[in-house]
Design a protein around this motif. Structure first.
Motif, PDB file in Angstrom:
ATOM      1  N   PRO A   1       7.717  -4.680 -12.322  1.00 15.33           N
ATOM      2  CA  PRO A   1       6.973  -5.626 -12.807  1.00 15.33           C
ATOM      3  C   PRO A   1       6.503  -6.914 -10.939  1.00 15.33           C
ATOM      4  O   PRO A   1       7.470  -6.855 -10.529  1.00 15.33           O
ATOM      5  CB  PRO A   1       7.948  -6.391 -13.935  1.00 15.33           C
ATOM      6  N   LEU A   2       5.308  -7.280 -11.278  1.00 11.23           N
ATOM      7  CA  LEU A   2       5.436  -8.457 -10.159  1.00 11.23           C
ATOM      8  C   LEU A   2       5.955  -9.948 -10.569  1.00 11.23           C
ATOM      9  O   LEU A   2       6.214  -9.996 -11.854  1.00 11.23           O
ATOM     10  CB  LEU A   2       3.815  -8.833 -10.155  1.00 11.23           C
ATOM     11  N   PRO A   3       6.031 -10.485  -9.674  1.00  8.78           N
ATOM     12  CA  PRO A   3       6.866 -11.938  -9.573  1.00  8.78           C
ATOM     13  C   PRO A   3       6.485 -12.761 -10.606  1.00  8.78           C
ATOM     14  O   PRO A   3       5.030 -12.592 -10.608  1.00  8.78           O
ATOM     15  CB  PRO A   3       6.923 -12.369  -8.644  1.00  8.78           C
ATOM     16  N   VAL A   4       6.919 -13.329 -11.560  1.00  8.95           N
ATOM     17  CA  VAL A   4       6.176 -13.949 -12.889  1.00  8.95           C
ATOM     18  C   VAL A   4       6.038 -14.941 -11.877  1.00  8.95           C
ATOM     19  O   VAL A   4       7.311 -15.983 -11.124  1.00  8.95           O
ATOM     20  CB  VAL A   4       7.458 -14.412 -13.933  1.00  8.95           C
TER      21      VAL A   4
ATOM     22  N   LEU B   1       8.847   1.921  -3.064  1.00 14.35           N
ATOM     23  CA  LEU B   1       7.960   3.251  -2.323  1.00 14.35           C
ATOM     24  C   LEU B   1       7.813   3.634  -1.097  1.00 14.35           C
ATOM     25  O   LEU B   1       7.741   1.753  -0.750  1.00 14.35           O
ATOM     26  CB  LEU B   1       6.933   4.085  -2.755  1.00 14.35           C
ATOM     27  N   SER B   2       8.340   3.947  -0.329  1.00 12.23           N
ATOM     28  CA  SER B   2       8.458   3.790   1.196  1.00 12.23           C
ATOM     29  C   SER B   2       7.193   2.953   1.664  1.00 12.23           C
ATOM     30  O   SER B   2       5.958   4.249   1.496  1.00 12.23           O
ATOM     31  CB  SER B   2       8.709   4.354   2.487  1.00 12.23           C
ATOM     32  N   GLN B   3       6.969   1.960   2.182  1.00 15.26           N
ATOM     33  CA  GLN B   3       5.327   2.056   3.101  1.00 15.26           C
ATOM     34  C   GLN B   3       5.103   1.077   4.056  1.00 15.26           C
ATOM     35  O   GLN B   3       6.011  -0.151   4.319  1.00 15.26           O
ATOM     36  CB  GLN B   3       4.197   1.268   1.731  1.00 15.26           C
ATOM     37  N   ILE B   4       4.449   1.985   4.926  1.00 11.60           N
ATOM     38  CA  ILE B   4       3.793   0.610   6.264  1.00 11.60           C
ATOM     39  C   ILE B   4       3.975  -0.733   5.751  1.00 11.60           C
ATOM     40  O   ILE B   4       4.185  -1.609   6.944  1.00 11.60           O
ATOM     41  CB  ILE B   4       3.604   1.964   7.680  1.00 11.60           C
ATOM     42  N   GLU B   5       2.532  -0.446   5.287  1.00 10.19           N
ATOM     43  CA  GLU B   5       2.128  -1.932   5.237  1.00 10.19           C
ATOM     44  C   GLU B   5       3.293  -3.383   4.713  1.00 10.19           C
ATOM     45  O   GLU B   5       3.456  -4.346   4.764  1.00 10.19           O
ATOM     46  CB  GLU B   5       1.030  -2.284   4.180  1.00 10.19           C
ATOM     47  N   ALA B   6       4.295  -2.421   3.878  1.00  5.12           N
ATOM     48  CA  ALA B   6       4.862  -3.649   3.803  1.00  5.12           C
ATOM     49  C   ALA B   6       7.224  -3.689   4.112  1.00  5.12           C
ATOM     50  O   ALA B   6       7.962  -4.307   3.885  1.00  5.12           O
ATOM     51  CB  ALA B   6       5.921  -3.216   2.028  1.00  5.12           C
TER      52      ALA B   6
ATOM     53  N   GLY C   1       1.366  -3.866 -11.084  1.00  3.03           N
ATOM     54  CA  GLY C   1       2.820  -3.645 -11.170  1.00  3.03           C
ATOM     55  C   GLY C   1       2.510  -3.349  -9.571  1.00  3.03           C
ATOM     56  O   GLY C   1       1.643  -3.610  -9.088  1.00  3.03           O
ATOM     57  N   THR C   2       3.296  -3.253  -8.819  1.00  2.99           N
ATOM     58  CA  THR C   2       4.209  -2.657  -7.649  1.00  2.99           C
ATOM     59  C   THR C   2       4.847  -1.578  -7.883  1.00  2.99           C
ATOM     60  O   THR C   2       5.615  -1.683  -7.834  1.00  2.99           O
ATOM     61  CB  THR C   2       4.761  -3.925  -6.789  1.00  2.99           C
TER      62      THR C   2
ATOM     63  N   LEU D   1       3.889  -7.578  -3.218  1.00  9.59           N
ATOM     64  CA  LEU D   1       2.282  -7.548  -3.347  1.00  9.59           C
ATOM     65  C   LEU D   1       2.340  -6.780  -4.078  1.00  9.59           C
ATOM     66  O   LEU D   1       2.184  -5.197  -4.573  1.00  9.59           O
ATOM     67  CB  LEU D   1       1.990  -6.814  -2.234  1.00  9.59           C
ATOM     68  N   PRO D   2       1.084  -6.619  -5.085  1.00  7.24           N
ATOM     69  CA  PRO D   2       0.854  -5.756  -5.881  1.00  7.24           C
ATOM     70  C   PRO D   2       0.150  -4.236  -5.456  1.00  7.24           C
ATOM     71  O   PRO D   2      -0.661  -4.279  -4.216  1.00  7.24           O
ATOM     72  CB  PRO D   2      -0.805  -6.776  -6.950  1.00  7.24           C
TER      73      PRO D   2
END
Length: 576
Positions: free
Chosen positions: A396-399, A351-356, A376-377, A383-384
């Protein structure tokens, strides 16, 4: 393709020349790589009360159209480095698959490659079929290049079974679904990647190819990705992703870009079913959700967007909230806004996010169910997702894995408090190499001063540590009186100095301040790390010696009239 086939034949030929074990009929005990390849020259069976253990790295090569049938226990457990292979010598005729039943409780296939199974109308089995057995596990397997009339994996009356983290791809011919749970009240299908499969209807009145088919079963369906499949059917019951006949929980699945010959829905709730849908994303399908007569669908947090048709209610009951559904749908918190999908490290449905780092904020961010929780993210920076859960599928979050090479610093007699006039303390440095091979890396120890500034007190040292070796060395750290008062950290690092860090460990110590009247003229004014060598070499006496000359820390650096340099030599010699 031809190069791959030639390579496979060549490998088989080399192994066959080295050793081979012919197997047929009743089997049990343990198979190890020393017997490779295990050439199957007749049907295999595991009798009730017997167990066959297939160890990592074993190759099971079917020389004709034979099957493995087990009423006893099958344990085929490979590893990520050494998988177990089930394949056929003749890829055109293939082999008959694996049938587990009766008392085959707790059987398992883990890290297995399963290829070339051929089930035609005269051999109407699945690739893996299980019936009336509990606690089955099929995980981290690759199921590919198979042809089957009915299913790839079918579980019938198999409670507490798990199908997880498998890659199901490049299979053709299945008529009723890739993965089927039938008359199984509970279990789990999670984390599977199902892609690039092609179904071909055999003409049965109930044929409806799909990725996951649940007869009257109600397992949890969590975290699966279903994409790029083609499903052919001769009726209008098509479901490209999930065909539900029971009451499952369907959470955090991503279903997109599948094709069906008739209508084709990402999720289809059949008559009388009651699935619960939570945070799924369905996109680029013919239809998102189809709910048949007397079916009752509830849930929240889903994104159904970019399909030719979002929802086909078809006399069913739908109660969805906090969802983003193209065309709109009644319910608390529901949206009808473009979710602004963006491409990230693992796919195209973040999802488009300004913080990302994106220019716009997706309306689905922080818009899910207010009290929902989900790991997840949806962020491209991985970032979660925190706070109110975002709508839709969460990647999934990075392992983070435990490194095979580790460093541990253990202070003796903590807590450590250094007097104002300086002092020293001892600590152990433990280096471990948990891999099977020798590994070279660098080791260095830093001191983090109050305020965060760091300097290196030891190293970087280039070391080679054999596989399976752990060594511990006693070191001593002298802290000068001139060191400012405050809290310090002693940090040990292994990696490639200075940027690549494989592992790190640290401990804390405190330095007291100098008071008025303290005479510093006779106190130590040098940071110095001394003690046992960190180098490893088999000497026959169990002692470690330096492998080469090494220069340690220089302090102070830069210096004016004098400085202290520490070094090690492999043998006594003159130094310039």
């Amino acid at each position: 393709m031809m190069r791959t086939i030639l390579l496979w034949v060549g490998i088989l030929a080399i192994i066959s020349l080295a050793s081979a074990t012919d197997v047929s009929g009743p089997v049990s005990g343990a198979w190890t790589p020393a017997g490779n390849p295990y050439n199957v020259i007749g049907n295999l069976s595991i009798a009730t009360g017997q167990t066959l253990i297939i160890n990592p790295g074993v190759w099971v090569i079917f020389q004709g159209y034979y099957s493995l049938t087990a009423s006893g226990r099958l344990e085929a457990v490979g590893t990520v480095q050494d998988s177990i292979r089930f394949q056929a010598t003749n890829v055109d005729s293939g082999w008959g698959g694996i049938l587990l039943g009766g008392t085959a409780d707790s059987s398992g296939l883990t890290y297995c490659l399963i290829r070339n199974v051929k089930n035609e109308p005269i051999h109407p089995n699945a690739v893996i079929e299980c019936w009336e057995a509990a606690n089955l596990t099929i995980s981290h397997c690759s199921i590919q290049d198979c042809e089957t009339q009915n299913y790839l994996i079918k579980l019938d009356h198999c409670p507490d079974s798990r199908i997880s983290e498998n890659h199901v791809h490049n299979n053709i011919g299945f008529d009723n679904g890739l993965i089927c749970f039938d008359d199984t009240p509970y279990g789990i299908i999670s984390g599977n990647l199902i892609e690039n499969n092609i179904s071909s209807s055999w003409g049965g009145s109930w044929s409806h190819g799909c990725a996951i088919r649940l007869g009257t079963a109600s397992p949890d369906i969590i975290g699966n990705v279903i994409r790029f499949n083609v499903f052919n059917s001769n009726n209008g019951w098509d479901a490209t992703g999930l065909w539900c006949g029971g009451n499952p929980m369907i959470a955090n699945n991503l279903i997109y870009q599948n094709i069906a010959s008739n209508s084709g829905y990402g999720i289809l709730a059949a008559e009388g079913s009651h699935p619960t849908l939570i945070n799924n994303t369905i996109s680029q399908e013919h239809g998102g959700l189809s709910v048949r007569t007397d079916a009752n669908v509830s849930g929240y947090g889903n994104i159904i967007w970019g399909n030719a048709l979002s929802i086909d209610q078809n006399n069913g009951i739908i109660a969805l909230s906090y969802c983003d559904i193209q065309g709109g749908w009644p319910g608390i918190g529901n949206l009808d806004q473009n979710p602004l999908f963006v491409t990230g490290p693992d796919g195209a449905f973040y999802l488009s996010q300004i913080e990302a780092g994106q220019a716009q904020q997706s309306p689905c961010v922080n818009s899910g169910h207010p009290v929902a929780t989900l790991t997840g993210t949806t962020r491209t920076d991985q970032l979660p997702d925190i706070g109110i859960v975002d709508m839709g599928y969460h990647y999934p979050l990075p392992v983070t894995t435990t490194p095979l090479q580790t460093i541990t610093l253990t202070p003796l007699n903590p807590p450590i408090v250094i007097p104002a006039l300086g002092g020293s303390f001892n600590f152990n440095v433990t280096l471990e190499n948990d891999s099977s091979a020798s590994v070279s890396f660098e080791v260095w120890i830093n001191i983090a001063m109050p305020g965060g500034v760091q300097f290196t007190i030891l190293g970087p040292l280039g070391l080679t540590l054999p596989g399976g070796i752990s060594l511990t060395r006693l070191r001593s750290l002298a802290v000068p009186a001139s060191a400012p008062a405050g809290d310090y950290s002693c940090l040990g690092v292994i990696g490639d100095h200075p940027w690549i860090v494989v592992d790190t460990d640290q401990f804390e110590f405190t330095k007291l301040g100098v008071e008025n009247g303290d005479d510093l003229r006779t106190t130590n004014d040098t940071w110095l790390c001394t003690g046992n060598s960190l180098f490893y070499e088999e000497t026959g006496t169990g002692q470690a010696v330096p492998l080469s000359s090494r220069l340690f820390g220089i302090f102070p650096n830069p210096f004016n009239s004098s400085t202290i340099a520490s070094f090690e030599l492999p043998a006594a010699s003159r130094v310039n």
